[in-house]
Design a protein around this motif. Structure first.
Motif, short mmCIF file in Angstrom:
data_model
loop_
_atom_site.label_atom_id
_atom_site.label_comp_id
_atom_site.label_asym_id
_atom_site.label_seq_id
_atom_site.Cartn_x
_atom_site.Cartn_y
_atom_site.Cartn_z
N LYS A 1 1.20 -1.27 0.15
CA LYS A 1 0.21 0.07 0.08
C LYS A 1 0.43 0.84 0.57
CE LYS A 1 -3.86 0.05 2.40
NZ LYS A 1 -5.07 0.21 4.02
N VAL A 2 0.32 2.25 -0.91
CA VAL A 2 0.95 3.98 -0.93
C VAL A 2 0.30 4.18 -0.60
CG1 VAL A 2 1.99 5.20 -2.00
CG2 VAL A 2 2.52 3.24 -2.63
N ASN A 3 0.79 5.08 0.31
CA ASN A 3 -0.33 6.64 0.70
C ASN A 3 0.07 8.02 -0.60
OD1 ASN A 3 -1.77 8.29 2.47
ND2 ASN A 3 -0.35 8.79 4.09
N PHE A 4 -0.45 7.32 -1.63
CA PHE A 4 -0.78 8.36 -2.25
C PHE A 4 -1.35 10.06 -2.32
CE2 PHE A 4 -1.60 4.72 -4.84
CZ PHE A 4 -0.54 4.25 -5.05
N LYS A 5 -2.38 9.93 -1.18
CA LYS A 5 -2.73 11.18 -0.72
C LYS A 5 -1.71 11.44 -0.10
CE LYS A 5 -7.60 9.48 -1.81
NZ LYS A 5 -8.78 9.33 -1.43
N ALA A 6 -0.60 11.51 0.56
CA ALA A 6 0.14 11.92 1.66
C ALA A 6 0.64 13.62 1.69
CB ALA A 6 1.09 11.65 1.88
N GLU A 7 0.26 14.43 2.89
CA GLU A 7 0.50 15.88 2.95
C GLU A 7 2.17 16.09 2.67
OE1 GLU A 7 -2.13 18.08 5.59
OE2 GLU A 7 -3.42 17.29 4.40
N GLY A 8 2.35 16.61 1.95
CA GLY A 8 3.95 16.58 2.16
C GLY A 8 4.77 15.93 1.60
N ARG A 9 4.30 15.13 0.80
CA ARG A 9 5.19 13.63 -0.40
C ARG A 9 5.30 14.09 -1.09
NH1 ARG A 9 1.99 12.12 -5.53
NH2 ARG A 9 3.65 14.23 -6.08
N GLY A 10 6.01 15.96 -1.48
CA GLY A 10 6.91 16.11 -1.94
C GLY A 10 6.80 15.90 -3.67
N PRO A 11 7.30 16.36 -4.77
CA PRO A 11 7.80 16.19 -5.47
C PRO A 11 8.02 14.68 -6.67
CG PRO A 11 8.62 18.37 -5.51
CD PRO A 11 8.79 17.12 -4.51
N ILE A 12 6.70 14.04 -7.32
CA ILE A 12 7.51 12.95 -7.72
C ILE A 12 6.80 12.43 -9.21
CG2 ILE A 12 5.34 11.53 -7.83
CD1 ILE A 12 6.28 9.55 -6.42
N LEU A 13 8.30 11.48 -9.73
CA LEU A 13 8.11 11.11 -11.31
C LEU A 13 7.95 10.56 -11.15
CD1 LEU A 13 9.19 12.58 -14.02
CD2 LEU A 13 11.19 11.78 -13.68
N ILE A 14 6.92 9.51 -11.88
CA ILE A 14 7.25 8.22 -12.74
C ILE A 14 7.74 8.35 -13.63
CG2 ILE A 14 5.84 6.51 -12.71
CD1 ILE A 14 5.49 7.35 -9.91
N ILE A 15 8.81 6.80 -13.62
CA ILE A 15 9.33 6.89 -15.45
C ILE A 15 9.12 5.63 -15.86
CG2 ILE A 15 11.86 6.69 -17.19
CD1 ILE A 15 12.94 8.35 -15.15
N SER A 16 8.77 5.33 -17.26
CA SER A 16 9.06 4.27 -17.64
C SER A 16 9.29 4.04 -19.60
CB SER A 16 6.50 4.42 -18.03
OG SER A 16 6.34 3.00 -19.04
N GLY A 17 9.81 2.64 -19.22
CA GLY A 17 10.54 2.14 -20.49
C GLY A 17 9.22 1.97 -21.20
N GLU A 18 9.14 1.82 -22.54
CA GLU A 18 8.46 2.22 -23.35
C GLU A 18 8.25 0.68 -23.41
OE1 GLU A 18 7.17 3.19 -28.55
OE2 GLU A 18 9.34 2.43 -27.20
N ALA B 1 0.92 0.57 -19.21
CA ALA B 1 0.01 0.22 -18.50
C ALA B 1 0.06 0.36 -16.59
CB ALA B 1 -0.85 -0.83 -18.03
N ILE B 2 0.18 -0.56 -16.12
CA ILE B 2 0.83 -0.57 -14.79
C ILE B 2 1.56 0.88 -13.72
CG2 ILE B 2 2.46 -1.51 -12.70
CD1 ILE B 2 1.97 -4.11 -14.15
N ALA B 3 2.69 1.46 -14.93
CA ALA B 3 3.65 2.76 -14.07
C ALA B 3 2.75 3.83 -14.94
CB ALA B 3 4.04 3.41 -15.48
N HIS B 4 1.47 4.16 -15.75
CA HIS B 4 0.96 5.04 -15.91
C HIS B 4 -0.26 5.07 -14.94
CE1 HIS B 4 -1.88 7.89 -18.23
NE2 HIS B 4 -0.57 8.39 -18.13
N ALA B 5 -0.58 3.71 -14.42
CA ALA B 5 -2.12 3.72 -13.29
C ALA B 5 -1.32 4.68 -12.15
CB ALA B 5 -2.11 2.39 -13.30
N ALA B 6 -0.13 4.37 -11.70
CA ALA B 6 0.54 4.96 -10.39
C ALA B 6 0.78 6.24 -10.80
CB ALA B 6 2.02 3.69 -10.49
N TYR B 7 0.99 7.00 -12.08
CA TYR B 7 0.92 8.46 -12.29
C TYR B 7 -0.20 8.58 -11.60
CZ TYR B 7 0.02 12.18 -14.58
OH TYR B 7 -0.20 13.31 -15.39
N LYS B 8 -1.59 7.98 -12.18
CA LYS B 8 -2.85 8.77 -12.34
C LYS B 8 -3.38 8.52 -10.79
CE LYS B 8 -4.88 5.78 -15.49
NZ LYS B 8 -5.74 6.30 -16.01
N LYS B 9 -2.45 7.42 -10.07
CA LYS B 9 -3.24 7.62 -8.46
C LYS B 9 -2.47 8.58 -8.03
CE LYS B 9 -4.81 4.81 -6.30
NZ LYS B 9 -5.99 4.30 -5.78
N HIS B 10 -1.13 9.09 -8.61
CA HIS B 10 -0.26 9.85 -7.73
C HIS B 10 -0.87 11.37 -7.71
CE1 HIS B 10 2.84 8.74 -5.35
NE2 HIS B 10 2.67 7.32 -6.63
#
Length: 282
Positions: free
Chosen positions: A205-222, A230-239
């Motif tokens: 479980k990831v606390n996607f809604k955490a206050e003070g989370r800071g900037p995040i970059l999700i990198i996906s290899g095509e 689909a998995i990496a982008h779904a994580a991005y959409k949650k964040h």
């Protein structure tokens, strides 16, 4: 699990340097030494770096291959806690860069407020990340195909490594990476990820809604088979629902080996640029 002498010395050196720290988190089937080239790049750019291992990891590939059972039974939360212990000893909140299961752990650390800025590269899926493409199932099958692997360490064959990690590479490079970097891995985190959405208490479980989370970059290899777009982008959409900066980028023509193969520097520079932009200039 207490930090090793090496890990503590890296933390001490980062604190003594006065430079902004960056902590690297590796995933399954690699050791912390897989970040060595990244660390040199970041240190040349003015950062202090540390690359703790997972608890009880052997220090070298040779030692790891001599004792593959050392990797068994390592679970996601215990590994996360080990990295949180390391970052907690830093005098400045670090940037955290993780790959694969290390990318999931980096996100969990961000949710705990332990990271100034986070880069998660082809991150393993946390609870709530729903897509499960066929290539991800096939990549996980060497572990998931036998329930007893939840209690074991698992070594990939070269053909399994080629499919899951090196599908975007020529055979010669794939074999060279397998020979240089590949070690056994704990089977249980893959089972934890596989059933995460059936278990409200999942350690993934990831606390996607955490206050003070800071900037995040999700990198996906095509072309990643293990953690497809689909998995990496779904994580991005949650964040992306978080008020903090959230970005996504896809590296063309790259598979799961993108942190260690011939194109590692493009991925490292992308990570460095994001950290410089959002985590302060070294």
């Amino acid at each position: 699990m207490a930090l090793t002498t090496r890990e503590q010395s890296e933390i001490d050196a980062a604190n003594d340097s006065g430079r902004p720290p960056v902590v690297f988190v590796h995933g399954l089937w690699l050791l912390s030494s897989s970040w060595d080239r990244w660390r040199r790049l970041f240190e040349e750019a003015g950062y202090a770096t540390a690359a703790p291992g997972w608890p009880d990891d052997p220090e070298t590939v040779t030692e790891a291959r001599d004792n593959p059972d050392a990797f068994a039974h390592k679970m996601v939360q215990a590994v996360t806690d080990h990295y949180l212990e390391a970052t907690g000893k830093l005098t400045r909140k670090p940037a955290v860069v993780g790959h694969s299961f290390g990318g999931l752990i980096a996100q969990k650390m961000a949710g705990e407020g332990a990271a100034a800025v986070t880069v998660a590269i082809d991150p393993a899926p946390g609870r709530g990340v729903l897509p499960l493409p066929a290539s991800a199932l096939k990549s996980g099958s060497p572990v998931l195909g036998n329930p007893a692997n939840a209690r074991r360490s698992v070594t990939l064959t070269f053909d399994e490594f080629k499919y899951g990690w090196a599908n975007a590479l020529e055979d010669d490079e794939a074999k060279a990476l397998y020979d240089e970097f590949h070690v056994a891995a704990s089977g249980v985190p893959i089972f934890q990820a596989a059933v995460a959405n059936l278990n409200p208490f999942s350690e993934t479980k990831v606390n996607f809604k955490a206050e003070g989370r800071g900037p995040i970059l999700i990198i996906s290899g095509e072309k990643d088979h293990t953690v497809p777009h689909a998995i990496a982008h779904a994580a991005y959409k949650k964040h992306a629902k978080n008020a903090a900066v959230t970005e996504f980028t896809e590296i063309p023509e790259r598979g799961h080996s993108l942190t260690i193969d011939h194109g590692w520097q493009e991925v490292a520079q992308t990570s460095l640029d994001f950290i410089r932009k959002h985590g302060g200039t070294a």
